[in-house]
Design a protein around this motif. Structure first.
Motif, short mmCIF file in Angstrom:
data_model
loop_
_atom_site.label_atom_id
_atom_site.label_comp_id
_atom_site.label_asym_id
_atom_site.label_seq_id
_atom_site.Cartn_x
_atom_site.Cartn_y
_atom_site.Cartn_z
N SER D 301 0.99 -1.41 -0.05
CA SER D 301 -0.04 -0.28 0.15
C SER D 301 0.93 1.74 -0.06
CB SER D 301 -1.05 0.48 1.55
OG SER D 301 -2.00 -1.08 1.64
N GLU D 343 -7.35 0.90 0.54
CA GLU D 343 -7.70 -0.34 0.91
C GLU D 343 -8.47 0.23 2.07
OE1 GLU D 343 -5.06 -3.42 3.06
OE2 GLU D 343 -4.30 -1.31 3.63
N ASP D 428 -6.71 -2.03 -4.15
CA ASP D 428 -5.88 -1.64 -3.72
C ASP D 428 -6.62 -3.06 -2.71
OD1 ASP D 428 -3.61 -2.81 -1.04
OD2 ASP D 428 -3.61 -0.54 -1.29
#
Ligand SMILES: Nc1ncnc2c1ncn2[C@@H]1O[C@H](COP(=O)(O)OP(=O)(O)OP(=O)(O)O)[C@@H](O)[C@H]1O
Ligand SMILES: Nc1ncnc2c1ncn2[C@@H]1O[C@H](COP(=O)(O)OP(=O)(O)OP(=O)(O)O)[C@@H](O)[C@H]1O
Ligand SMILES: [Mg+2]
Ligand SMILES: [Mg+2]
Lengths: 322, 330, 312, 507
Positions: D301, D343, D428
């Protein structure tokens, strides 16, 4: 833990440096008797900063503390004028202060109004109430009983009672913060209110408790203030709430809640107290006072922000070299 | 399965019409409050419904409201500026210095605006560039800015502003319409458009609701924040010009306590102190409500502190009552 | 102007701030004048704290009520001028009393006494108890207080008459009890040999006397200046203050109301040299600045304090 | 024990007819659920089916509008989380609900800390017991560490330890493995077995069928806030469960279609960061889906956020469409045609408080406005187009995005980016916590984007997903690229080896 500790240590070092600098121009300032005087002078700020710290920890802010102080102080003076005995007055101001704090807390808790709005409102209401009680008249030294004026001045073991009360409050709040469920709840609610609910802590109730604590301390300080300066009127401690918040900020109490220590709050208050007391003594023009304390606040915030969060580390340093 | 992307269901744009929303809005409530207070005033005092008196009354709020418009955007973006009163004082001091060096009115105005912008930029850099919390930064700059005013002026005052400088705070455009009132109205329109009709305003709301997600959506969060502080500084500068002109003199203590009154206007105007929601029409109405309350009580010679109790009750009451009602309903 | 139709003359007495004993006493005097005159209503008002902005709001609402006269003790010499000018434009009589307004903002300024006289009195009060000379310091009100500033200026002018007396500093207590207290403490700290504190303000003098008492320096440091007998009685008895001076605030309020009334109704004119009758106080004569002095300050000490402490 | 007519025999905890409504949503509509001692019950359902809501009802965080909670046949009420804990119900919640500024021990015991005789918190006892519990779940975390200094996986272990710190009869786990690495997932399974043996009733919520079949004894399916069916594991197949969840069959979860791989559109050269990643170099082609695999916490990430301008690398540069540069802000990234679906949807993806259409148009305001002035009609048009393409479920486009279920919020976030017509899209963990139906839709969409000539980077911690969707896979480990695989080399073994570092040790 080590980061937090070191922040307090740094603040302590800064205070010592400050004292050394003052002493170099005016040695009398660091004489024990004078330091005791500075501490005594700073006691109201310390007491209020302890309460404000609890409130800030829970993600709130109490702008009404100074008004609460003024109102309770006036009530104390009025009660004294009616011949009420001292122990009753002391009890009354603490209960009154706690009650005024409870009003703030209840509005925050039950109606979910942001604390800054609530206390912005109650700040003017509490102060206005003093006017309604007295029509704006002052209560002066000659209208107060000697017993009333004597308590904060009474010297025990070299320190006035006022200072001893501050010491006791520091110890009590420190114990509360580190060793009781309520104290930990203050941190929990501010650190992650969402998670606090999941652990069975009521966010609103905890904030309420913080406001009550801050209010009770403000009430007590109200009496001490009025008795010490021997005068009560609508405007006493006007604008003091910002000094109190500033003391907390300088002491590293995170304004977003959840982090900060009693030691920090106390040192933040002492820092401001020393500056206030020292400037006239070392002969800096009083007109510089305001700018200097503003600069000190900014320096403290910048410093505290710089020392936050080294962040997590994914890379293993050892591997980088190989 | 869902191979063709056009199979999605049709989602209606709106469920409630904008008109029905407006009726139930905060602004509607404030408008009712404002009209009620207006009627009460007219009933309570024979002097109220006099155009000149009403015109005088606008001075109670015009300068603060100018700042409140910029502050409304700032608070909507989740920030706050408690140094506005101090900026006014410093800008006024700077104008005084310029005046004492013989500067003419246009230069004075430029100095006032520039000082406001510099102060706003200072706050903005500390908040947007260094990521410090605005509430504490501006508590600090509040002392710093005013403190500089004290250093410069000490116990002296600047007087003797040029005669044409008086136009800003004492002049009339037509009949009872003061220059300040016109500046107030113009800034209400400009800020209203900025907040509600431009993409800049939209990003302000986005930042106030979730600054991280706004940044992850390509919004230049720090730049917007910086601009907002700049605007607040600028409006404080304009307010400083008006106030200095109205008082005809400068002391470092002017505009004391402005910050809290400005925040009160903004919050009463329905701007969420936590950021993310609020409107400029609400702030305009709140300014009128406060102006009417203080003027109406003033006509009855009610002491200022009692007025402030009323304002405090109004502030809490207007927010608390709807919440209380919805709480009792459930 | 508008007073012709009105059956009562409304005179607004504007204090620096509500609740200060000195102004409450002045109000008493104004009421006394109103009773004497018969057709007068006194509106006693003022801001809550001693700011010019607060006073302007108050004055604006007085203008709106079309009072006949405004008599103001100003928080700021200059800042009130535009507003008061507007009041005069609307036909309202404007005078200042106690703490003055710049000449263009009022018709008459009633000084409680003459400034040189006060300046001389405050330093003389200190010097009388310091036969061998010594250090003295001044604890003033706010940095913007007109009258305090003038008095201190006048005091400085006559310093030559008091050899041996050294003024070591001037601090400002902002007319706040706690700040004045701390400033007084600071003075004693900075100048260990300090012999007297001169506080030409009723708030400051009480706070200074309290600070001297708390520091255990009664007898060493003499607090003097201008104060109210009722507030200073205890400190005179304790010895913290040997003596202090003040003019009678009741008389001051009385005179202010009288002058305002004369100007608003009786056709008295505010010109240099003109005389205005002020009831039981006699009359005042305006100087070239439109200023008039009421009376000499009166000195209070242990011998006469009890007599006056119940009056004001 | 007294048999109760409404409770299933032997159930330690039962829910009957639970209704819970939120403004505009009926999250639970008369559902039932039974938990048995010594058995793991899997609760299955699409996103927004009401699984987490039932957990909150069970743990006293929400009060049901209607219905009964029965403990051993007796109706009870849980007004607070503490009351539920006292009744023996404890939970590992879907979100990590912990306190960053507190120590591990404090986090475990907050709310029920051991006391000294004076009534003060007994810090020593707290540390000792915390260490015990942590050891019990195979962790050697120091109870004195401050939580802020821990990685996300360790935090999750603390959450688990917290759930075990009360003496519970019922343990609820809401997607407990979503943030855990391979090894820790194994340990969690062992823990579940231990708890079962101790006779605890376990409610296990997961979107991963492999683990459901691995550890559950019983299943219950919810759909749209309503109870569908229940039974024992042996009697069903994956297909049956999916059918019940979605109300239709899902034939393909990984609908990867071949796309024409074009020229390189992005070349990353030597991205370095002092603490997060080191020497990241790779190339991305038009029409390609490039998978990024790694254990949770491998730093993927961070790299993606550096590409998107959230942070800057200390060294290195990238070449986008011929320009060599470093992206300095997200606005620059969007302008360069790079977009990022984060994410952490709640914090980084959705701007809760703004309506759906404004979320969609936020990065496209320059296009929908004219001269800086908004044009609402244009905004609605754009939002309508893209939300429809993603099959969004919502009441209206001016509804607050915060009122949508997680999966639908994710769709809005993706719609927001597609509306900018990007050249490179980084996803993500795009299907983390997303139900199987939506998952297939997201995958399908990814395929289609690649086919239309977009370059796609997909960060995922699920092996079947990366294998199923990627043309090429880069594996990261501890902030470095640990391997790149394509074609026949894309096997689960190779990926895991690279991710845990066996390869490097052997070399
Ligand atoms: N506090 C709330 N306010 C409004 N709606 C809510 C709230 N909490 C949940 N909902 C709604 O209730 C429904 C059920 O949500 P819930 O979180 O229980 O789903 P879930 O089954 O856990 O989904 P997931 O698999 O995505 O975790 C959703 O439509 C959600 O939007
Ligand atoms: N210690 C932590 N505390 C809070 N949040 C964290 C922590 N570590 C990571 N996160 C956040 O949780 C999410 C997952 O982080 P993770 O540990 O997976 O690192 P990452 O850099 O995303 O690695 P990867 O994507 O390879 O798993 C990220 O959004 C990250 O910002
Ligand atoms: Mg869930
Ligand atoms: Mg990740």
């Amino acid at each position: 833990m080590s980061i937090l500790k070191s922040r307090e240590v740094v603040l302590a070092v800064v205070i010592l440096l400050l004292l050394a600098a003052i002493a170099s121009r005016f040695p009398g300032f660091v004489a024990p008797a004078n330091l005791a005087r500075v501490f005594t002078d700073t006691s109201p700020l310390i007491l209020l900063a302890l309460g404000q710290m609890a409130v800030i920890l829970t993600k709130c802010i109490d702008l009404s503390v100074a008004a609460n102080l003024a109102l309770c102080g006036m009530i104390a003076a009025l009660l004294d004028g009616m011949g009420v005995p001292m122990p009753v007055i002391l009890g009354a101001v603490i209960v009154m202060g706690a009650g005024l704090g409870a009003i703030n807390g209840a509005l925050v808790w039950t109606l979910g109004i942001p604390s800054i709005v609530v206390t912005l409102g109650t700040m003017t209401i509490y102060r206005g109430t003093i006017f309604l009680l007295t029509e704006g008249a002052w209560i002066n030294a000659h209208q107060m009983s000697d017993a009333f004026k004597a308590i904060p001045r009474q010297v025990i073991l070299g320190l006035p009672v006022m200072a001893w009360i501050a010491v006791a409050a520091i110890a009590g709040v420190a114990l509360l913060m580190t060793r009781t469920a309520l104290g930990r709840a203050f941190y929990a609610v501010g650190g992650n209110p969402h998670a606090a609910v999941y652990t069975g802590i009521s966010v609103g109730r905890t904030q309420f408790a913080a406001f009550v604590l801050a209010g009770a301390l403000a009430g007590l300080t109200g009496y001490l203030w009025v008795a010490r300066y021997a005068v009560a009127y609508v405007d006493i401690a006007g604008g003091f709430e910002l000094d109190v918040v500033a003391a907390c900020v300088i002491g590293g109490i995170v304004i977003a809640g959840g982090a900060g220590t009693v030691a920090g709050a106390v040192m933040g208050a002492l820092f401001l107290g020393i500056i206030k007391n020292a400037l006239p003594v070392v002969g800096i023009s009083p007109f510089w006072q305001m700018a200097i304390s503003g600069a000190a606040i900014l320096a403290a915030i910048a410093f505290n922000a710089r020392r936050r969060d080294p962040g997590r580390i994914i890379l293993k340093r050892a591997e980088v070299r190989t | 399965m869902t191979h063709s992307p056009q199979t999605g269901r049709l989602i209606p744009d709106r469920l409630t019409s904008p008109a029905s929303r407006a009726l139930k809005s905060w602004e509607a409530l404030l408008a009712v409050v404002a009209v009620t207070i207006f009627l009460l005033n007219a009933w309570a005092s024979p002097y109220f419904l006099d155009p000149w008196n009403l015109s005088d009354a606008t001075f109670n709020f015009t300068e603060k409201a100018m700042i409140a418009f910029a502050m409304a955007l700032l608070i909507t973006a989740g920030e706050i500026d408690l140094s506005v009163g101090a900026i006014v004082a410093l800008a006024s001091t700077a104008m005084g210095v310029a005046m004492s060096m013989g500067a003419p009115t246009p230069v004075l105005v430029a100095v006032g605006l520039a000082t406001g912008l510099v102060c706003g930029a200072f706050n903005g850099v500390l908040v947007a560039r260094f990521g410090l919390p605005s509430i504490v930064v501006t508590i600090g700059t509040m002392s710093l800015f005013r403190g500089i005013g004290y250093i410069v002026l000490g116990d002296r005052a600047f007087t003797g502003y040029p005669a044409d400088f008086a136009w800003f705070g004492q002049g009339y455009v037509v009949w009872v319409i003061t220059v300040e009132l016109v500046i107030f109205a113009l800034s209400a329109i400009v800020f209203g458009i900025l907040m509600h009709r431009t993409s800049f305003g939209r990003t302000v709301y986005a930042i106030g609701n979730n600054a991280t997600a706004a940044r992850f959506s390509g919004v230049r969060v720090d730049r917007v924040r910086f601009i907002l502080f700049l605007l607040t500084g600028l409006m404080s500068g304009i307010a400083a010009i008006c106030l200095t002109s109205r008082l005809g003199s400068t002391r470092p203590s002017i505009a004391a306590g402005f910050e809290l009154e400005v925040v009160t206007i903004v919050v009463l105007g329905g701007v969420s102190i936590l950021g993310g929601s609020g409107t400029i029409p609400g702030v305009v109405l709140a300014a009128f409500v406060l102006g009417l309350v203080t003027f109406g009580l003033g006509l009855l010679n009610v002491p200022g502190i009692v007025m402030s109790i009323v304002v405090g009750l109004l502030l809490i009451g207007v927010i608390a009552v709807p919440r209380l009602i919805s709480k009792l309903r459930t | 102007a508008g007073s012709a139709q009105a059956e009562t003359v409304r005179i607004a007495l504007v204090a620096k701030a509500l609740g200060i004993g000195f102004f409450e006493a002045a109000n008493k005097g104004a009421q006394e004048a109103a009773a004497e005159l018969g057709d007068v209503e006194i509106i006693y008002t003022g801001p809550t704290d001693t700011t010019a902005e607060g006073q302007i709001e108050v004055i604006n609402s007085l203008i709106a009520q079309r009072v006949d006269a405004i008599a103001v003790s100003a928080n700021d010499t200059d800042a009130l001028v535009p507003t008061l000018k507007r009041a005069m434009d609307r036909g309202i009589t404007v005078i200042s009393w106690d703490s003055g307004v710049a000449p263009e903002g009022r018709q008459v300024q009633l000084n409680p006494s003459s400034a040189p006289l006060i300046g001389n009195t405050i330093i003389k009060l200190a010097a009388d108890h310091l036969p061998d000379g010594g250090q003295v310091a001044v604890l003033s009100a706010t940095t913007t207080s007109t009258n305090q500033n003038i008095w201190i200026e006048e005091m400085t002018k006559v310093m030559g008459d008091y050899p041996g007396i050294e003024v070591v500093g001037t601090v400002y207590g902002d007319d706040l009890a706690d700040k004045s207290y701390r400033e007084a403490q600071g003075l004693m700290q900075t100048y260990p040999d300090l012999k007297a504190i001169i506080a030409p303000t009723s708030v400051g003098i009480v706070a200074a006397a309290q600070a001297v008492t708390d520091a255990g320096k009664v007898g060493e440091v003499n607090v003097t200046g201008l104060g109210l007998p009722s507030e200073m009685a205890g400190h005179v008895k304790s010895g913290a203050s040997q003596s202090f001076a003040i003019w009678n605030p009741i008389d001051l309020g009385y005179s202010a109301a009288m002058i305002a009334y004369q100007l608003a109704t009786e056709g008295a004119v505010a010109e240099p040299g003109s005389t205005i009758p002020i009831g039981r106080m006699g009359e005042v004569t305006l100087d070239e600045n439109g200023e008039a002095a009421m009376a000499d300050p009166f000195t209070y000490d242990a011998s006469n304090i009890d007599e006056f402490s119940s009056v004001f | 024990m007294q048999p109760d007519p409404v409770t299933r025999d032997g159930a330690v905890l039962s829910l009957r007819g639970i209704v819970k409504t939120f403004p505009g949503v009926r999250a639970l509509d008369g559902v039932q659920l039974d938990l048995f001692p010594g058995q793991v019950t899997a609760l299955i359902g699409e996103n927004g089916a009401g699984k987490s809501t039932i957990v909150k009802v069970l743990t006293g965080i929400y009060q049901p509008d209607e219905g009964q909670i029965l403990v051993a046949g007796q109706p009870v009420r849980f007004p607070t989380a503490q009351a539920a804990g006292a009744a023996g119900v404890t939970a590992i919640h879907q979100e990590t609900v912990l306190f960053d500024e507190m120590t591990v021990a404090e986090n475990i015991f907050i709310g029920h800390a051991p006391r000294t005789r004076l009534g003060l918190i007994d810090r020593r006892a707290m540390r000792v017991r915390a260490a015990q519990i942590l050891r019990g779940i195979g962790s050697d975390l120091d109870p004195g560490t401050r939580l802020r200094d821990l990685g996300i996986a360790s935090k999750h272990l603390v959450a688990i330890a917290r759930a075990l710190s009360v003496d519970a009869r019922v343990v609820i786990m809401d997607e407990p493995t979503a943030a855990l690495s391979h090894k820790e997932i194994g340990e969690l399974y062992d823990l579940v077995d231990t708890l079962k043996r101790q006779g605890k009733a376990i409610l296990f919520i997961s979107h991963k069928f492999d683990e459901i079949f691995r550890i559950a004894d019983r299943w219950t399916v919810f759909r749209d806030g309503a109870f569908v069916a229940e039974g024992v594991m042996g009697d069903v197949t994956e297909g049956d469960l999916v059918q019940m969840m979605v109300g239709r069959s899902v034939d393909q979860i990984y609908p990867k279609r071949p796309a024409e791989i074009g020229p390189p559109v992005l070349t990353v050269a030597g991205y370095c960061h002092p603490t997060e990643y080191d020497n990241i170099t790779f190339t991305l082609h038009q029409g390609e889906i490039l998978g990024f695999y790694g254990l949770v916490g491998a730093g993927r990430s961070e790299v993606m956020q550096a590409l998107f301008g959230i942070s800057q690398p200390a060294k290195g540069a990238c070449r986008i469409a011929g320009d060599i540069r470093v992206i300095r802000s997200t606005a620059q990234a969007v302008a360069a045609g790079i977009v990022y679906v984060p994410e952490d949807r709640g914090r980084q993806g959705a701007v809760k408080g703004l309506p759906i259409f404004q979320n969609v148009t936020l990065p496209s305001l320059a296009r929908t406005s004219r001269g800086g002035f908004l044009r609402l009609a244009e905004e609605f048009k754009l939002a309508r187009e893209y939300t429809q393409r993603l099959d969004l479920r919502a009441a209206s486009l001016d509804q607050d995005i915060g009122l949508l279920s997680g999966g639908n919020q994710q769709k809005v976030v993706i719609a927001k980016w597609l509306a900018t017509q990007p050249r490179i899209i980084i996803l993500d963990e795009p299907t983390k916590g997303i139900d199987i139906g939506s998952k297939a839709a997201v995958h399908d969409f990814m395929s289609e984007l690649a086919a239309q000539g977009l370059a796609v980077i997909m960060v995922s911690s699920e092996i079947p997903e990366v294998l199923g969707m990627s043309d090429r896979i880069i594996v990261m480990r501890e902030g470095r690229i640990a391997g790149e695989f394509s074609g026949a080399a894309m096997t689960p073994e190779n990926l895991i080896r690279a991710a845990v570092g066996i390869e490097r040790n052997a070399a």
